[in-house]
Motif scaffolding. Sequence first.
Motif, mmCIF file in Angstrom:
data_model
loop_
_atom_site.group_PDB
_atom_site.id
_atom_site.type_symbol
_atom_site.label_atom_id
_atom_site.label_comp_id
_atom_site.label_asym_id
_atom_site.label_seq_id
_atom_site.Cartn_x
_atom_site.Cartn_y
_atom_site.Cartn_z
ATOM 1 N N ASN A 21 0.859 -1.169 0.000
ATOM 2 C CA ASN A 21 0.000 0.000 0.000
ATOM 3 C C ASN A 21 0.903 1.228 0.000
ATOM 4 O OD1 ASN A 21 -1.660 2.227 1.166
ATOM 5 N ND2 ASN A 21 -3.211 0.616 1.289
ATOM 6 N N ARG A 22 0.539 2.249 -0.758
ATOM 7 C CA ARG A 22 1.368 3.463 -0.863
ATOM 8 C C ARG A 22 1.603 4.117 0.499
ATOM 9 N NH1 ARG A 22 4.070 3.053 -5.533
ATOM 10 N NH2 ARG A 22 2.651 2.589 -7.221
ATOM 11 N N VAL A 23 0.687 3.928 1.452
ATOM 12 C CA VAL A 23 0.844 4.516 2.782
ATOM 13 C C VAL A 23 2.118 4.010 3.454
ATOM 14 C CG1 VAL A 23 -0.178 4.618 5.110
ATOM 15 C CG2 VAL A 23 -1.641 4.846 3.093
ATOM 16 N N VAL A 24 2.495 2.751 3.199
ATOM 17 C CA VAL A 24 3.684 2.161 3.819
ATOM 18 C C VAL A 24 4.732 1.761 2.773
ATOM 19 C CG1 VAL A 24 2.597 1.416 5.965
ATOM 20 C CG2 VAL A 24 2.477 -0.045 3.945
ATOM 21 N N GLU A 25 4.723 2.453 1.644
ATOM 22 C CA GLU A 25 5.680 2.176 0.580
ATOM 23 C C GLU A 25 7.123 2.328 1.074
ATOM 24 O OE1 GLU A 25 6.862 3.793 -3.892
ATOM 25 O OE2 GLU A 25 4.996 4.459 -2.967
ATOM 26 N N PHE A 26 7.352 3.242 2.015
ATOM 27 C CA PHE A 26 8.700 3.456 2.552
ATOM 28 C C PHE A 26 9.262 2.171 3.165
ATOM 29 C CE2 PHE A 26 5.847 4.136 6.081
ATOM 30 C CZ PHE A 26 6.507 3.580 7.166
ATOM 31 N N ARG A 27 8.418 1.360 3.779
ATOM 32 C CA ARG A 27 8.881 0.117 4.415
ATOM 33 C C ARG A 27 9.247 -0.932 3.351
ATOM 34 N NH1 ARG A 27 9.389 -2.595 9.146
ATOM 35 N NH2 ARG A 27 8.575 -4.707 9.300
ATOM 36 N N ILE A 28 8.462 -0.996 2.277
ATOM 37 C CA ILE A 28 8.773 -1.910 1.174
ATOM 38 C C ILE A 28 10.101 -1.492 0.545
ATOM 39 C CG2 ILE A 28 7.981 -2.849 -1.036
ATOM 40 C CD1 ILE A 28 5.117 -1.925 -0.110
ATOM 41 N N SER A 29 10.257 -0.200 0.338
ATOM 42 C CA SER A 29 11.486 0.343 -0.230
ATOM 43 C C SER A 29 12.681 0.024 0.673
ATOM 44 C CB SER A 29 11.338 1.850 -0.418
ATOM 45 O OG SER A 29 12.412 2.378 -1.136
ATOM 46 N N ALA A 30 12.504 0.168 1.984
ATOM 47 C CA ALA A 30 13.579 -0.133 2.936
ATOM 48 C C ALA A 30 13.970 -1.606 2.853
ATOM 49 C CB ALA A 30 13.150 0.222 4.355
ATOM 50 N N PHE A 31 12.983 -2.495 2.703
ATOM 51 C CA PHE A 31 13.291 -3.915 2.594
ATOM 52 C C PHE A 31 14.105 -4.203 1.335
ATOM 53 C CE2 PHE A 31 12.228 -8.032 0.678
ATOM 54 C CZ PHE A 31 12.847 -8.862 1.603
ATOM 55 N N PHE A 32 13.694 -3.663 0.195
ATOM 56 C CA PHE A 32 14.419 -3.930 -1.051
ATOM 57 C C PHE A 32 15.811 -3.286 -1.055
ATOM 58 C CE2 PHE A 32 10.377 -5.533 -2.497
ATOM 59 C CZ PHE A 32 10.759 -6.623 -3.277
#
Length: 165
Positions: free
Chosen positions: A78-89
Motif C-alpha cells: 500500500n502506498r501509505v507504507v511504501e517506505f517500508r517496502i522500499s527499505a526492505f528492497f
Amino acid sequence: MADYLNNNAGMDWDDAIENDGQEFIILPEGDYNFTVTDFERGRFPGSAKMSPCNKATLTLQVKTEDGIASIRTDLILNRVVEFRISAFFRCIGQKKHGERLVMDWNKVVGSRGRAHFKPRTYTDRDGNERQANDVDRFYDYDEKNFPAEDDWMEITGDADDLPFN
C-alpha cells in the motif's frame, strides 16, 4: 528453503513421527543479519487507515548461538507504507536509495540483509502473555555485514571430492 521443501511432504495415517519441532527463539533487541527463507503472497483485509490490498509475508532466519530464530513479517503493498517496502528492497541489495524499482519477488528468497529486531509482547487468544520477534527497521545493504564465506552453507566431504579443485 530446501529443508522446508524436504519436510513439506504429506503423511499417511500410520506413518512414524519423531520431529518435536524447534524451540522458538526470542532475540534480544539488536541488529542481526538474516536470510529470507520463504515468501508468501496474501491479502491484507484492510483497516481504518488502509484499504484492502496485497501483502507479502516473509520468513527471515537469524543464526544465533542457541539455534536458528525464525521471524515472520508482513510487507503491506500500500502506498501509505511504501517506505517500508522500499527499505526492505534496499536492505537486500535490490534497490538503491532514491531509485525507482519494479519489485522482483522471484529474487527475494535466499536474499540476505541486516535489520534491527525487537521482542514484542502480546496476549494470545487464550489470555496468555507471549513474545514474538518483530522487525523494527531494515538497514541498507552493506557487503561489510556479510563474510566472504557463506556460513549458512555446510560443505561436507573431503576437499578432494569438490568439483572445483
